[in-house]
Design a protein around this motif. Structure first.
Motif, PDB file in Angstrom:
ATOM      1  N   GLN B  14     -26.834 -23.366  74.198  1.00  0.00           N
ATOM      2  CA  GLN B  14     -27.728 -23.426  75.392  1.00  0.00           C
ATOM      3  C   GLN B  14     -28.863 -22.660  75.172  1.00  0.00           C
ATOM      4  O   GLN B  14     -28.576 -21.479  74.670  1.00  0.00           O
ATOM      5  CB  GLN B  14     -26.846 -23.439  76.752  1.00  0.00           C
ATOM      6  N   GLU B  15     -29.764 -22.811  75.522  1.00  0.00           N
ATOM      7  CA  GLU B  15     -31.032 -21.701  75.275  1.00  0.00           C
ATOM      8  C   GLU B  15     -30.689 -20.503  76.192  1.00  0.00           C
ATOM      9  O   GLU B  15     -30.085 -20.675  77.120  1.00  0.00           O
ATOM     10  CB  GLU B  15     -32.458 -22.232  76.073  1.00  0.00           C
ATOM     11  N   GLY B  16     -30.577 -19.404  75.431  1.00  0.00           N
ATOM     12  CA  GLY B  16     -30.580 -18.049  76.196  1.00  0.00           C
ATOM     13  C   GLY B  16     -28.963 -17.673  75.774  1.00  0.00           C
ATOM     14  O   GLY B  16     -28.658 -16.625  75.978  1.00  0.00           O
ATOM     15  N   THR B  76     -29.786 -13.635  69.346  1.00  0.00           N
ATOM     16  CA  THR B  76     -29.855 -13.341  70.829  1.00  0.00           C
ATOM     17  C   THR B  76     -31.024 -13.999  71.717  1.00  0.00           C
ATOM     18  O   THR B  76     -32.012 -14.319  71.161  1.00  0.00           O
ATOM     19  CB  THR B  76     -30.337 -11.886  70.825  1.00  0.00           C
ATOM     20  N   ALA B  77     -30.427 -14.513  72.481  1.00  0.00           N
ATOM     21  CA  ALA B  77     -31.029 -15.329  73.551  1.00  0.00           C
ATOM     22  C   ALA B  77     -32.023 -16.535  72.752  1.00  0.00           C
ATOM     23  O   ALA B  77     -33.024 -16.441  72.651  1.00  0.00           O
ATOM     24  CB  ALA B  77     -32.114 -14.327  74.468  1.00  0.00           C
ATOM     25  N   PRO B  78     -31.257 -17.329  72.108  1.00  0.00           N
ATOM     26  CA  PRO B  78     -32.128 -18.539  71.278  1.00  0.00           C
ATOM     27  C   PRO B  78     -32.817 -19.324  72.075  1.00  0.00           C
ATOM     28  O   PRO B  78     -32.552 -19.726  73.134  1.00  0.00           O
ATOM     29  CB  PRO B  78     -30.854 -19.058  70.696  1.00  0.00           C
ATOM     30  N   LYS B  79     -33.969 -19.859  71.422  1.00  0.00           N
ATOM     31  CA  LYS B  79     -34.756 -20.916  71.941  1.00  0.00           C
ATOM     32  C   LYS B  79     -34.589 -22.164  70.912  1.00  0.00           C
ATOM     33  O   LYS B  79     -34.085 -22.065  69.797  1.00  0.00           O
ATOM     34  CB  LYS B  79     -36.205 -20.319  71.859  1.00  0.00           C
ATOM     35  N   THR B 101     -25.617 -17.680  44.603  1.00  0.00           N
ATOM     36  CA  THR B 101     -24.611 -18.623  44.793  1.00  0.00           C
ATOM     37  C   THR B 101     -24.700 -18.875  46.523  1.00  0.00           C
ATOM     38  O   THR B 101     -24.571 -17.884  47.189  1.00  0.00           O
ATOM     39  CB  THR B 101     -23.191 -18.199  44.599  1.00  0.00           C
ATOM     40  N   PHE B 102     -24.671 -20.044  46.912  1.00  0.00           N
ATOM     41  CA  PHE B 102     -24.864 -20.580  48.162  1.00  0.00           C
ATOM     42  C   PHE B 102     -23.929 -20.945  49.115  1.00  0.00           C
ATOM     43  O   PHE B 102     -22.774 -21.297  48.412  1.00  0.00           O
ATOM     44  CB  PHE B 102     -26.015 -21.437  48.550  1.00  0.00           C
ATOM     45  N   GLY B 103     -23.719 -20.705  50.116  1.00  0.00           N
ATOM     46  CA  GLY B 103     -22.827 -21.177  51.087  1.00  0.00           C
ATOM     47  C   GLY B 103     -23.297 -22.727  51.607  1.00  0.00           C
ATOM     48  O   GLY B 103     -24.520 -23.125  51.307  1.00  0.00           O
ATOM     49  N   SER B 104     -22.400 -23.171  52.226  1.00  0.00           N
ATOM     50  CA  SER B 104     -22.726 -24.610  52.550  1.00  0.00           C
ATOM     51  C   SER B 104     -23.643 -24.774  53.893  1.00  0.00           C
ATOM     52  O   SER B 104     -24.236 -25.639  54.327  1.00  0.00           O
ATOM     53  CB  SER B 104     -21.701 -25.644  52.786  1.00  0.00           C
ATOM     54  N   GLY B 105     -23.904 -23.620  54.462  1.00  0.00           N
ATOM     55  CA  GLY B 105     -24.677 -23.541  55.631  1.00  0.00           C
ATOM     56  C   GLY B 105     -24.109 -23.793  57.115  1.00  0.00           C
ATOM     57  O   GLY B 105     -22.944 -24.090  57.127  1.00  0.00           O
ATOM     58  N   THR B 106     -24.628 -23.322  58.096  1.00  0.00           N
ATOM     59  CA  THR B 106     -24.523 -23.525  59.485  1.00  0.00           C
ATOM     60  C   THR B 106     -25.661 -24.278  60.089  1.00  0.00           C
ATOM     61  O   THR B 106     -26.819 -23.879  60.155  1.00  0.00           O
ATOM     62  CB  THR B 106     -23.931 -22.172  60.153  1.00  0.00           C
ATOM     63  N   GLN B 107     -25.198 -25.495  60.677  1.00  0.00           N
ATOM     64  CA  GLN B 107     -26.353 -26.171  61.328  1.00  0.00           C
ATOM     65  C   GLN B 107     -26.322 -25.734  62.941  1.00  0.00           C
ATOM     66  O   GLN B 107     -25.404 -25.922  63.642  1.00  0.00           O
ATOM     67  CB  GLN B 107     -26.042 -27.465  61.142  1.00  0.00           C
ATOM     68  N   LEU B 108     -27.302 -25.317  63.333  1.00  0.00           N
ATOM     69  CA  LEU B 108     -27.721 -24.665  64.560  1.00  0.00           C
ATOM     70  C   LEU B 108     -28.459 -25.573  65.427  1.00  0.00           C
ATOM     71  O   LEU B 108     -29.467 -25.842  64.915  1.00  0.00           O
ATOM     72  CB  LEU B 108     -28.180 -23.127  64.490  1.00  0.00           C
ATOM     73  N   THR B 109     -27.875 -25.902  66.732  1.00  0.00           N
ATOM     74  CA  THR B 109     -28.707 -26.717  67.644  1.00  0.00           C
ATOM     75  C   THR B 109     -28.858 -25.916  68.797  1.00  0.00           C
ATOM     76  O   THR B 109     -27.598 -25.511  69.602  1.00  0.00           O
ATOM     77  CB  THR B 109     -28.039 -28.111  68.033  1.00  0.00           C
ATOM     78  N   VAL B 110     -30.185 -25.485  69.356  1.00  0.00           N
ATOM     79  CA  VAL B 110     -30.154 -24.821  70.768  1.00  0.00           C
ATOM     80  C   VAL B 110     -30.756 -25.871  71.553  1.00  0.00           C
ATOM     81  O   VAL B 110     -31.927 -26.438  71.534  1.00  0.00           O
ATOM     82  CB  VAL B 110     -31.354 -23.720  70.438  1.00  0.00           C
ATOM     83  N   LEU B 111     -30.164 -26.126  72.643  1.00  0.00           N
ATOM     84  CA  LEU B 111     -30.534 -27.322  73.561  1.00  0.00           C
ATOM     85  C   LEU B 111     -31.301 -26.465  74.633  1.00  0.00           C
ATOM     86  O   LEU B 111     -30.864 -25.324  75.302  1.00  0.00           O
ATOM     87  CB  LEU B 111     -29.260 -27.992  74.265  1.00  0.00           C
ATOM     88  N   PRO B 112     -32.332 -27.202  75.046  1.00  0.00           N
ATOM     89  CA  PRO B 112     -33.183 -26.551  76.520  1.00  0.00           C
ATOM     90  C   PRO B 112     -32.588 -26.431  77.658  1.00  0.00           C
ATOM     91  O   PRO B 112     -31.486 -27.399  77.950  1.00  0.00           O
ATOM     92  CB  PRO B 112     -34.415 -27.503  76.283  1.00  0.00           C
TER      93      PRO B 112
END
Lengths: 111, 112
Positions: B14-16, B76-79, B101-112
């Protein structure tokens, strides 16, 4: 920032046909790289170059070849495209100590 | 063989709501650990380079830290505009032509 351009942005091709992707940089960076990105695998190195006519294989080089006849251009060729080569291809250059600058990618579909 | 493992694969906030992304690595002679942000349909964009354990770097709501075995990307306090895939990569100390050499990543979703 270095200008780095990939072409084409999208391509659909048939199995068995040759395909060449182009990466062009506007500054004289020595190191250039080709990666492919697939779901669950992240970015995997195909080939890289450390100077004109100096190239080497990466982790997933089978089925791919590269050429670098000028500093600014790094070409990736699929000699005979297969469905397993459907992917998003990224070119990158190494800028100092700040890691890579990536191009916008080429989405390749082999049907 | 160099290995980079990122967790979680996906994260919804969630946002924040602050959180952290993890990057565990195995590399012979770390020459740098890199964080990138990737938006859909675009190439990865450089965020940070860390070189030694204990080092920290910050940029807006993001802070990256490094230990001898892992790195964290603290948000911190994502938007909602922080929604993206975050990639971690390592560069080894020798014989690597500066390849990452890369990792596979983290998909971040921040909801308003």
């Amino acid at each position: 920032d270095a200008g780095i351009t990939q072409s084409p942005r999208h391509k659909v091709t048939e199995t068995g046909t040759p395909v060449t992707l182009r990466c062009h940089q506007t500054e004289n960076h020595r190191y250039m790289y080709w990666y492919r990105q697939d779901p669950g695998h992240g970015l995997r190195l195909i080939h890289y170059s450390y100077g004109v006519k100096d190239t080497d294989k990466g982790e997933v080089s089978d089925g791919y070849s590269v050429s670098r006849s000028k500093t600014e251009d790094f070409l990736l060729t699929l000699e005979s495209a297969t469905s397993s080569q459907t992917s998003v291809y990224f070119c990158a250059i190494m800028e100092g100590s700040d890691g890579y600058t990536f191009g916008s990618g080429t989405r390749l579909t082999v049907v | 063989e160099d290995q980079v493992t990122q967790s979680p694969e996906a994260l919804r906030l969630q946002e924040g709501e602050s959180s952290s992304l993890n990057c565990s690595y195995t590399v012979s002679g770390l020459r740098g650990l890199f964080w990138y942000r990737q938006d859909p349909g675009k190439g990865p964009e450089f965020l940070f380079t860390l070189y030694s354990a204990g080092e920290e770097k910050e940029k807006e709501r993001l802070k990256a830290t490094l230990t001898k075995k892992e790195s964290f990307l603290h948000i911190t306090a994502p938007k909602p505009e922080d929604s993206a895939t975050y990639l971690c990569a390592v560069r080894r100390g020798s014989g690597s032509a500066r390849q990452l050499t890369f990792g596979s990543g983290t998909q971040l979703t921040v909801l308003p």
